[in-house]
Design an enzyme around this catalytic site. Sequence first.
Site, PDB file in Angstrom:
ATOM      1  N   HIS A 119      31.211 -27.909 -65.342  1.00  0.00           N
ATOM      2  CA  HIS A 119      32.508 -27.502 -65.997  1.00  0.00           C
ATOM      3  C   HIS A 119      33.376 -26.652 -64.770  1.00  0.00           C
ATOM      4  O   HIS A 119      32.880 -25.910 -64.160  1.00  0.00           O
ATOM      5  CB  HIS A 119      32.347 -26.723 -67.260  1.00  0.00           C
ATOM      6  CG  HIS A 119      31.415 -25.712 -67.027  1.00  0.00           C
ATOM      7  ND1 HIS A 119      31.920 -24.329 -66.822  1.00  0.00           N
ATOM      8  CD2 HIS A 119      30.003 -25.268 -67.094  1.00  0.00           C
ATOM      9  CE1 HIS A 119      30.997 -23.533 -66.866  1.00  0.00           C
ATOM     10  NE2 HIS A 119      29.866 -24.138 -67.040  1.00  0.00           N
ATOM     11  N   ASP A 120      34.743 -27.253 -65.010  1.00  0.00           N
ATOM     12  CA  ASP A 120      35.776 -26.130 -64.366  1.00  0.00           C
ATOM     13  C   ASP A 120      35.487 -26.300 -62.916  1.00  0.00           C
ATOM     14  O   ASP A 120      36.150 -25.291 -62.096  1.00  0.00           O
ATOM     15  CB  ASP A 120      35.572 -24.685 -64.915  1.00  0.00           C
ATOM     16  CG  ASP A 120      35.864 -24.334 -66.219  1.00  0.00           C
ATOM     17  OD1 ASP A 120      36.938 -24.730 -66.677  1.00  0.00           O
ATOM     18  OD2 ASP A 120      34.850 -24.125 -66.762  1.00  0.00           O
ATOM     19  N   GLY A 137      28.788 -24.627 -62.624  1.00  0.00           N
ATOM     20  CA  GLY A 137      30.129 -24.305 -63.032  1.00  0.00           C
ATOM     21  C   GLY A 137      30.989 -23.699 -62.146  1.00  0.00           C
ATOM     22  O   GLY A 137      30.711 -22.922 -61.485  1.00  0.00           O
TER      23      GLY A 137
END
Length: 255
Positions: A119-120, A137
């Site tokens: 994520h991100d 992440g």
Amino acid sequence: MIHPTALVDSTARLADDVEVGPFSIIGPDVTIGAGSVIGPHVVIKGPTTLGKRTRIFQFASVGEDCQDKKYAGEPTRLVMGDDNVIREGATIHRGTVQDRSETTIGSRNLLMAYVHVGHDCVIGNDCILANQVTLAGHVTVGDYVILGGLAAVHQFCHFGDHAMAGGGSIITKDTPAYIMINGNPAEARGLNLVGLKRRGFSHEAISALTAAYKMVYRQGLTTEQALVEMRSRFELPEVEHFAASIERSTRGITR
């Protein structure tokens, strides 16, 4: 163009020529650009935007909820550019509201089999992530980066443009632009000379970057001293880019 066994949500927006293979699932809030080919048994969950000529191979999971325990179902995004290739079994997760709310991948990237993009993450353009590369992440990867198979990158690490990591590297710090690293833990091994030559860097630029690398890694200077020295000797944009990638580090650079 869409196999009769594929499930495509009525709100998904697919260009007219997009191909979707057998048993693939495309959920709501998914946009797929022209010329794209989605193979069999692929799952794409939104909100996700895929650019033109995207090719995704079987069993990939794209745009799924992230694995961050703080995630509570917020409508975060995955956005990808054009001409990306996602190979078998790759997993790409959307962002979190604690960061940018978006995982971003540029254009012309190759993510080989079983790559994981957490994520991100932000991935630039023209990168190659070999088989089973894992990005935790919040990882940022620049342009023209190559990560060898089984390399693992710790969360919040930055990887500068034209850098390279050898297979199996465990990367817990930031990697400046143009550097080649390898090992567990990863250590700097020199400039990515082969990559720079292939991409047309001038002899002057490569010579200057070689000298700048030695200032940081070989001459016993502090990072601050090395930055002052290289900027006083060279006014080339490539050297400034190298220096700036070091200054941006928040985790310390790979040594």
